[in-house]
Enzyme design. Structure first.
Site, PDB file in Angstrom:
ATOM      1  N   GLN A  17      -2.606  -5.969  26.232  1.00  0.00           N
ATOM      2  CA  GLN A  17      -1.257  -6.402  25.841  1.00  0.00           C
ATOM      3  C   GLN A  17      -1.458  -7.685  25.042  1.00  0.00           C
ATOM      4  O   GLN A  17      -2.118  -8.606  25.490  1.00  0.00           O
ATOM      5  CB  GLN A  17      -0.377  -6.691  27.054  1.00  0.00           C
ATOM      6  CG  GLN A  17      -0.022  -5.471  27.864  1.00  0.00           C
ATOM      7  CD  GLN A  17       1.043  -4.628  27.173  1.00  0.00           C
ATOM      8  OE1 GLN A  17       1.643  -5.010  26.184  1.00  0.00           O
ATOM      9  NE2 GLN A  17       1.265  -3.457  27.716  1.00  0.00           N
ATOM     10  N   SER A  18      -0.900  -7.736  23.860  1.00  0.00           N
ATOM     11  CA  SER A  18      -1.140  -8.873  22.981  1.00  0.00           C
ATOM     12  C   SER A  18      -0.261 -10.080  23.263  1.00  0.00           C
ATOM     13  O   SER A  18      -0.643 -11.203  22.985  1.00  0.00           O
ATOM     14  CB  SER A  18      -0.946  -8.469  21.515  1.00  0.00           C
ATOM     15  OG  SER A  18      -1.912  -7.525  21.158  1.00  0.00           O
ATOM     16  N   SER A  19       0.919  -9.868  23.771  1.00  0.00           N
ATOM     17  CA  SER A  19       1.829 -10.999  23.938  1.00  0.00           C
ATOM     18  C   SER A  19       2.737 -10.773  25.145  1.00  0.00           C
ATOM     19  O   SER A  19       2.884  -9.655  25.630  1.00  0.00           O
ATOM     20  CB  SER A  19       2.691 -11.172  22.684  1.00  0.00           C
ATOM     21  OG  SER A  19       3.575 -10.081  22.554  1.00  0.00           O
ATOM     22  N   GLN A  71       5.354  -8.183  24.410  1.00  0.00           N
ATOM     23  CA  GLN A  71       4.931  -6.793  24.586  1.00  0.00           C
ATOM     24  C   GLN A  71       4.957  -6.388  26.054  1.00  0.00           C
ATOM     25  O   GLN A  71       5.373  -5.278  26.394  1.00  0.00           O
ATOM     26  CB  GLN A  71       3.532  -6.577  24.027  1.00  0.00           C
ATOM     27  CG  GLN A  71       3.499  -6.543  22.522  1.00  0.00           C
ATOM     28  CD  GLN A  71       2.110  -6.282  22.015  1.00  0.00           C
ATOM     29  OE1 GLN A  71       1.124  -6.703  22.623  1.00  0.00           O
ATOM     30  NE2 GLN A  71       2.019  -5.597  20.892  1.00  0.00           N
TER      31      GLN A  71
END
Length: 55
Positions: free
Chosen positions: A21-23, A26
């Protein structure tokens, strides 16, 4: 429910479950990723792995 290709020597190894998960956005808004992660963990357990490392 062991699969025919999974042998005891495979299950002796740790299963590594990596979900990216990038952020924070997200994580909060793409709930299907979390559902898929839990489904994959359940599948690994069903196949016979007892040691699962989440990264």
């Amino acid at each position: 429910m062991m699969h025919e290709k999974i042998r005891p020597h495979h299950l002796d190894r740790k299963a590594i479950l990596y979900v990216r998960q990038s952020s924070a956005h997200q994580v909060l808004h793409n709930r299907e990723s979390s559902a898929l992660e839990y489904a994959m963990r359940d599948r690994l357990v069903a196949l016979g792995w007892s040691c699962i490392d989440r990264r």
